[in-house]
Design a protein around this motif. Sequence first.
Motif, PDB file in Angstrom:
ATOM      1  N   UNK A 168       0.841  -1.203   0.000  1.00  0.00           N
ATOM      2  CA  UNK A 168       0.000   0.000   0.000  1.00  0.00           C
ATOM      3  C   UNK A 168       0.872   1.248   0.000  1.00  0.00           C
ATOM      4  N   UNK A 169       1.926   1.234   0.791  1.00  0.00           N
ATOM      5  CA  UNK A 169       2.847   2.370   0.836  1.00  0.00           C
ATOM      6  C   UNK A 169       3.521   2.575  -0.520  1.00  0.00           C
ATOM      7  N   UNK A 170       3.990   1.478  -1.114  1.00  0.00           N
ATOM      8  CA  UNK A 170       4.613   1.575  -2.444  1.00  0.00           C
ATOM      9  C   UNK A 170       3.612   2.131  -3.460  1.00  0.00           C
ATOM     10  N   UNK A 171       2.368   1.652  -3.382  1.00  0.00           N
ATOM     11  CA  UNK A 171       1.343   2.093  -4.317  1.00  0.00           C
ATOM     12  C   UNK A 171       1.036   3.588  -4.174  1.00  0.00           C
ATOM     13  N   UNK A 172       0.888   4.067  -2.945  1.00  0.00           N
ATOM     14  CA  UNK A 172       0.594   5.493  -2.738  1.00  0.00           C
ATOM     15  C   UNK A 172       1.781   6.366  -3.135  1.00  0.00           C
ATOM     16  N   UNK A 173       2.977   5.834  -2.993  1.00  0.00           N
ATOM     17  CA  UNK A 173       4.173   6.552  -3.428  1.00  0.00           C
ATOM     18  C   UNK A 173       4.188   6.689  -4.948  1.00  0.00           C
ATOM     19  N   UNK A 174       3.852   5.601  -5.629  1.00  0.00           N
ATOM     20  CA  UNK A 174       3.898   5.604  -7.092  1.00  0.00           C
ATOM     21  C   UNK A 174       2.674   6.256  -7.718  1.00  0.00           C
ATOM     22  N   UNK A 175       1.509   6.070  -7.098  1.00  0.00           N
ATOM     23  CA  UNK A 175       0.275   6.586  -7.697  1.00  0.00           C
ATOM     24  C   UNK A 175       0.044   8.061  -7.409  1.00  0.00           C
ATOM     25  N   UNK A 176       0.420   8.497  -6.206  1.00  0.00           N
ATOM     26  CA  UNK A 176       0.094   9.868  -5.789  1.00  0.00           C
ATOM     27  C   UNK A 176       1.315  10.733  -5.505  1.00  0.00           C
ATOM     28  N   UNK A 177       2.496  10.152  -5.623  1.00  0.00           N
ATOM     29  CA  UNK A 177       3.697  10.937  -5.367  1.00  0.00           C
ATOM     30  C   UNK A 177       3.948  11.226  -3.904  1.00  0.00           C
ATOM     31  N   UNK A 178       3.336  10.463  -2.994  1.00  0.00           N
ATOM     32  CA  UNK A 178       3.577  10.667  -1.576  1.00  0.00           C
ATOM     33  C   UNK A 178       5.018  10.316  -1.215  1.00  0.00           C
ATOM     34  N   UNK A 179       5.583  11.102  -0.309  1.00  0.00           N
ATOM     35  CA  UNK A 179       6.893  10.758   0.251  1.00  0.00           C
ATOM     36  C   UNK A 179       6.620   9.716   1.334  1.00  0.00           C
ATOM     37  N   UNK A 180       6.541   8.453   0.906  1.00  0.00           N
ATOM     38  CA  UNK A 180       6.158   7.359   1.799  1.00  0.00           C
ATOM     39  C   UNK A 180       7.214   6.270   1.751  1.00  0.00           C
ATOM     40  N   UNK A 181       7.707   5.864   2.916  1.00  0.00           N
ATOM     41  CA  UNK A 181       8.795   4.894   3.002  1.00  0.00           C
ATOM     42  C   UNK A 181       8.434   3.754   3.952  1.00  0.00           C
ATOM     43  N   UNK A 182       8.927   2.566   3.617  1.00  0.00           N
ATOM     44  CA  UNK A 182       8.789   1.399   4.492  1.00  0.00           C
ATOM     45  C   UNK A 182      10.105   1.150   5.225  1.00  0.00           C
ATOM     46  N   UNK A 183      10.027   1.032   6.527  1.00  0.00           N
ATOM     47  CA  UNK A 183      11.173   0.578   7.303  1.00  0.00           C
ATOM     48  C   UNK A 183      10.991  -0.887   7.629  1.00  0.00           C
ATOM     49  N   UNK A 184      11.761  -1.759   6.973  1.00  0.00           N
ATOM     50  CA  UNK A 184      11.652  -3.199   7.215  1.00  0.00           C
ATOM     51  C   UNK A 184      12.585  -3.528   8.379  1.00  0.00           C
ATOM     52  N   UNK A 185      12.074  -3.358   9.576  1.00  0.00           N
ATOM     53  CA  UNK A 185      12.897  -3.506  10.764  1.00  0.00           C
ATOM     54  C   UNK A 185      12.921  -4.939  11.255  1.00  0.00           C
ATOM     55  N   UNK A 186      14.123  -5.436  11.473  1.00  0.00           N
ATOM     56  CA  UNK A 186      14.276  -6.734  12.108  1.00  0.00           C
ATOM     57  C   UNK A 186      14.091  -6.543  13.622  1.00  0.00           C
ATOM     58  N   UNK A 187      14.066  -7.638  14.366  1.00  0.00           N
ATOM     59  CA  UNK A 187      13.714  -7.553  15.783  1.00  0.00           C
ATOM     60  C   UNK A 187      14.565  -6.514  16.508  1.00  0.00           C
ATOM     61  N   UNK A 188      13.903  -5.649  17.233  1.00  0.00           N
ATOM     62  CA  UNK A 188      14.596  -4.642  18.019  1.00  0.00           C
ATOM     63  C   UNK A 188      13.927  -4.555  19.381  1.00  0.00           C
ATOM     64  N   UNK A 189      14.740  -4.587  20.404  1.00  0.00           N
ATOM     65  CA  UNK A 189      14.264  -4.833  21.759  1.00  0.00           C
ATOM     66  C   UNK A 189      14.810  -3.788  22.724  1.00  0.00           C
ATOM     67  N   UNK A 190      14.400  -3.922  23.979  1.00  0.00           N
ATOM     68  CA  UNK A 190      14.881  -3.042  25.029  1.00  0.00           C
ATOM     69  C   UNK A 190      14.013  -3.191  26.266  1.00  0.00           C
TER      70      UNK A 190
END
Length: 342
Positions: A168-190
């Motif tokens: 969906x993020x990729x689509x809105x970026x390509x279709x509407x020119x939104x500055x939209x990014x995906x952060x594919x985060x691996x496990x992060x803890x604390x």
Amino acid sequence: MNRPRRTALITGITGQDGSHLAELLLGKGYEVHGIVRRSSTISGNSRLDGIYQPPHTPDQQLFLHYGDITDASMLTNVIRDIQPDEVYNLAAQSHVHVSFQIPDYTGNVDALGTIRLLEAVRASDCGARFYQASTSELFGSTPPPQNEESPFHPRSPYGVAKLYSYWAVVNYREAYGLHASNGILFNHEGPRRGETFVTRKITRAVARIAAGIQDAVYMGNLNAVRDWGYAPEYVEGMWRMLQHDTPDDYVLATGEGATVRDFVEVAFGHAGLEWEKYVRHDSGQERPAEVDALIGDASKAKRILGWEAKTHWRDLAKLMVDADRQLLDDQLSGRTVHAEHH
């Protein structure tokens, strides 16, 4: 319209990542708005205790709004009213095992929730930059190391819902020119990790066993391999993605894998305990479809964003044990904690 500071909206602000991100942005001079769900208890916002006071001064920088990612009209109204420069979508039903039990709800929140927020940003025409919390669970059974070019093969309703959001993020970026990014985060803890997540479950059990008020901890698959990093470092990566002029998708990871058994051994060992004496197997905690190994390659984020993980998983396990032991000491000094056996 001139503003004294940049404005950010965070969904999921009361979670581990949301609270760390709020602190980071406030430290950079942002005005921060967060969406919180109404709760009958007062502990739901506890991760924000150190930074949030109800608005009462002219220089107030953190504002909370009641709402939910499943409420499209509320999202539209908030974005219209605050006109954010940056939107961080961290809201999710984020427990993988639980997603098998509530797949419909997980899809409504984790998949359709992202569409609602993207659409609210698009319709408002506020020009906000959009960050989507994607996940290493997108890769599922794809062999490691996994990077931005690796094929997706999610193995849970959570992973499937997050895959919808990713595209969906990729689509809105390509279709509407939104500055939209995906952060594919691996496990992060604390230390702020939820108590039902495996790393925090382990370190919390270590603290209680060391204090003599818990006799065992029940675990599922100890052979699963994960890439564990330190959450405060990862939220900085989120921020860096939205500072880059070109929106894109990035893996954030340490590049090193360890089994759940490895994490158990280090955590118990840090407290001077032999883990084999206290860890019991519970097949009910294993997933219907297991993800065997997730190890990320974050070389793109290092090259383009200048981001890299610094905290090793062994040090992470130790600092989480120390934090949980301190937390338990504080609790015991102020009130009675009942013994738990699971």
